[in-house]
Design an enzyme around this catalytic site. Structure first.
Site, PDB file in Angstrom:
ATOM      1  N   ARG A 148      10.649  -5.575 -43.919  1.00 48.49           N
ATOM      2  CA  ARG A 148      10.064  -4.796 -44.946  1.00 48.49           C
ATOM      3  C   ARG A 148       8.816  -5.485 -45.126  1.00 48.49           C
ATOM      4  O   ARG A 148       8.445  -6.574 -45.019  1.00 48.49           O
ATOM      5  CB  ARG A 148      10.929  -4.886 -46.197  1.00 48.49           C
ATOM      6  CG  ARG A 148      12.169  -4.614 -46.390  1.00 48.49           C
ATOM      7  CD  ARG A 148      12.838  -4.015 -47.536  1.00 48.49           C
ATOM      8  NE  ARG A 148      14.478  -4.101 -47.509  1.00 48.49           N
ATOM      9  CZ  ARG A 148      15.117  -2.942 -47.270  1.00 48.49           C
ATOM     10  NH1 ARG A 148      14.398  -2.003 -46.839  1.00 48.49           N
ATOM     11  NH2 ARG A 148      16.219  -3.134 -47.264  1.00 48.49           N
TER      12      ARG A 148
ATOM     13  N   HIS B  42      23.570   3.241 -28.011  1.00 53.55           N
ATOM     14  CA  HIS B  42      24.985   4.074 -27.573  1.00 53.55           C
ATOM     15  C   HIS B  42      25.035   4.951 -28.821  1.00 53.55           C
ATOM     16  O   HIS B  42      24.945   4.530 -29.941  1.00 53.55           O
ATOM     17  CB  HIS B  42      26.047   2.939 -27.241  1.00 53.55           C
ATOM     18  CG  HIS B  42      25.563   1.920 -26.009  1.00 53.55           C
ATOM     19  ND1 HIS B  42      26.031   2.291 -24.785  1.00 53.55           N
ATOM     20  CD2 HIS B  42      25.000   0.707 -25.990  1.00 53.55           C
ATOM     21  CE1 HIS B  42      25.344   1.167 -24.109  1.00 53.55           C
ATOM     22  NE2 HIS B  42      24.936   0.254 -24.782  1.00 53.55           N
TER      23      HIS B  42
END
Ligand SMILES: CC(=O)SCCNC(=O)CCNC(=O)[C@H](O)C(C)(C)COP(=O)(O)OP(=O)(O)OC[C@H]1O[C@@H](n2cnc3c(N)ncnc32)[C@H](O)[C@@H]1OP(=O)(O)O
Length: 186
Positions: free
Chosen positions: A179, A114
């Site tokens: 990560r 959104h």
């Protein structure tokens, strides 16, 4: 003029309450209900429903219900892809999954997003970014894959990770945000 579906597939702002899209989501939900209600020994029935729900798949797609998605036809898989229990794929844009990729339980892949600006969000318009997951990837349980992310071939994503950015091939990556932790020897 573009239809709302064309805008959706092009990654542009679109109206999800459009009648055609609402009808397509309804049909997908009816198939999902049938799939998720089918008994474990109704293998042929599950396979038939799965083919109708996710037509853009090569042989050997399997999942442990319950499974949830928005449209089904935007999920494109290679061979022998597996989803464990309770996975959610919000396939507003295309979700491409390479052969032999495995999903642990509770994995959630969201293409839907959104506007960040509340005034734009209040218009009700939304958009989506495609997700690409390579071949021979293992996604651990309860991983969230955010809109627009690509995960490279043979990579492993640790359980509970939130993947917000692209992850290369041949690594173990984990955490929130996810990560790279180390390369994987192949
Ligand atoms: C298809 C299916 O149904 S799968 C079934 C569900 N099973 C799962 O989801 C299991 C997922 N497994 C994991 O997440 C495991 O952590 C693995 C297998 C990916 C990695 O395990 P290992 O190889 O033992 O990890 P390794 O010891 O190399 O960890 C390296 C570092 O990453 C960290 N790490 C490992 N996993 C995670 C994780 N999920 N989230 C955050 N950090 C992690 C370790 O704590 C370690 O940190 P340190 O160096 O600071 O100590």
């Amino acid at each position: 003029m573009k239809s709302e579906k064309e805008k959706m597939l092009a990654g542009e702002l679109y109206n999800a309450l459009d009648p055609q899209l609402s009808e397509e989501r309804l049909q997908a939900r009816l198939l999902l209900k049938a799939l998720n209600d089918a008994r474990e020994d109704q293998t042929e029935e599950r396979t038939r429903i799965l083919r109708e729900l996710i037509p853009n798949t090569k042989a050997g797609l399997w999942l442990q219900p319950p499974f949830y998605c928005d449209y089904g036809y935007n999920i494109v898989t290679g061979e022998n892809v597996f989803f464990n229990f309770n996975c959610v794929v919000l396939d507003v844009a295309q979700v491409t999954i390479g052969s032999r990729t495995l999903f642990g339980p509770n994995v959630q892949a969201y293409t839907a997003t959104h506007p960040m600006n509340y005034k734009e969000r209040a218009t009700g318009l939304e958009f989506a970014k495609p997700i690409v997951i390579g071949e021979d990837v293992w996604i651990g349980g309860s991983v969230v894959i955010c809109p627009g992310v690509t995960i490279g071939d043979r990579t492993v994503i640790g359980a509970g990770s939130v993947v917000t950015k692209d992850i290369p091939a041949d690594v173990f990556a984990a955490g929130n945000p996810c990560r790279v932790i180390r390369p994987l020897e192949q």
